[in-house]
Design an enzyme around this catalytic site. Sequence first.
Site, short mmCIF file in Angstrom:
data_model
loop_
_atom_site.label_atom_id
_atom_site.label_comp_id
_atom_site.label_asym_id
_atom_site.label_seq_id
_atom_site.Cartn_x
_atom_site.Cartn_y
_atom_site.Cartn_z
N CYS A 170 0.84 -1.20 0.00
CA CYS A 170 0.00 0.00 0.00
C CYS A 170 0.88 1.25 0.00
O CYS A 170 1.59 1.48 -0.96
CB CYS A 170 -0.99 -0.03 1.16
SG CYS A 170 -2.31 1.18 0.96
N HIS B 259 -3.94 -4.69 -0.19
CA HIS B 259 -3.42 -5.22 1.07
C HIS B 259 -3.41 -6.74 1.04
O HIS B 259 -4.44 -7.36 1.27
CB HIS B 259 -4.29 -4.74 2.24
CG HIS B 259 -4.12 -3.29 2.54
ND1 HIS B 259 -3.15 -2.83 3.39
CD2 HIS B 259 -4.75 -2.19 2.07
CE1 HIS B 259 -3.20 -1.51 3.45
NE2 HIS B 259 -4.16 -1.10 2.66
N GLU C 66 -2.31 -8.64 3.21
CA GLU C 66 -2.62 -9.14 4.57
C GLU C 66 -4.12 -9.15 4.83
O GLU C 66 -4.57 -9.67 5.84
CB GLU C 66 -1.86 -8.32 5.62
CG GLU C 66 -2.41 -6.93 5.95
CD GLU C 66 -2.02 -5.84 4.95
OE1 GLU C 66 -1.60 -6.17 3.82
OE2 GLU C 66 -2.17 -4.65 5.31
#
Lengths: 216, 258
Positions: free
Chosen positions: A88, A196, A198
């Site tokens: 990001c 993202h 994650e």
Amino acid sequence: MSVAIVDYGSGNLHSAAKAFERASRDIGSAEPIVVTSDPDRVARADRVVLPGVGAFADCRQGLDAIAGMIDALENVVRKKGRPFFGICVGMQLMAERGREYRVTPGLGWIAGEVDRIAPSDPGLKIPHMGWNTLNMLKPHPLLADIPLGPDGLHAYFVHSFELKPSQRGDLVAQADYGGPLTAIVGRDNMIGTQFHPEKSQRLGLKLIANFLKWKL
Amino acid sequence: MFKVRVIPCLDVKDGRVVKGVNFVNLRDAGDPVEAAIAYDAAGADELTFLDITASHENRDTIYDVVQRTAEACFMPLTVGGGVRTVDDIRKLLTCGADKVSINTAAVARRSFVKEAAEKFGDQCIVVAIDAKQVSQAGEKAAWEIFTHGGRHPTGIDAVGYAKEVVALGAGEILLTSMDRDGTRKGFDIALTRAVADSVSVPVIASGGVGNLDHLVAGIRDGHATAVLAASIFHFGEHSVREAKVYMAKAGLPMRLDP
């Protein structure tokens, strides 16, 4: 052997660390995941991850606030050529400069700048918030075994700005949001995702696993 | 391309899910983390925790819940309820929340939205608006902001307020109709549309979902970009995946990853 996740006060640090730990377990990697704000540990790492959320200038300031961190990153990523993953705003920082609120210099590793996204369809909302598929522009080891394209897996985006590389060859994948958006940039030993990983469930964990296995 | 988001919302009190979640065989129906894992597996696009812990001493329970959720679920998480200071936001984000939702504190002090957006980026600042219709039949439709679970009128116009907080940096609006909340009669479409058409940021429709057609209407007619629901998912009437398949069949762009 270690994977250093750079701790400079970024909000997604915890989530990123947990996702890397999980992906590492999934593939049985022996490289420990280390969350650190110590420039020496970053410089000695075998892989480096730069998370980031929020405003470009604020993140740059966070990196600058740790004495020696920029030098450590330059050393390990540019001189030693260790695999690097920017997430990001951590990816946006790879650019030459950012234009969010004010012009702020980036790390200058990818030619181009970070500017506001401008979808051609005025009905589309900004921030670009939610799930989108990825269109691959050039094959990359990190995308191995990930279903891509309109019928492929989705990645989770939350952003109002994007990195616009000035060299087309640095673009690895785009997403479509009223026109193409930069989703992944890559050059040599460096990769960066606007989305993202994650927070991108299967696609994200697979991408992270591929990064942990990436051999240059 | 743009995809509609379906967001289950869990009310959490003292670290436990209020009323429990009964849609799959959870070992502990009151554990928010187990519920989050189940929703993650069911294809939820995001998850929202609304912390309704009343006592100050137990406020820290939500941080533990968020931290444990972020360790187990790799999906976006929004946390709201009692967010009053920049420090509250920092703690939630550090624990693993992706967005925080601000309600009463923004009504009381608008500049808080600006402070928060400048500090953490507008993408993680959601402003939650609870609105009730105040216009009578035949009058131009108007909605007013209510706080404290719909008990306190504020005299503030909901559409004007939405524009104001977006100008201050809100990256998303979570819009709940207090007239519809808990009724299962569907979203207040006129309210949703009035707000969604007035702001440039995503609007999440909330309050009143009783069936899957309501979810479709919130997007198609209400112009929301995401829908939030609680009870239709929690008690197993419909799975999140079922809802998304239904919405896709109705012609909406949905993420249907296996």
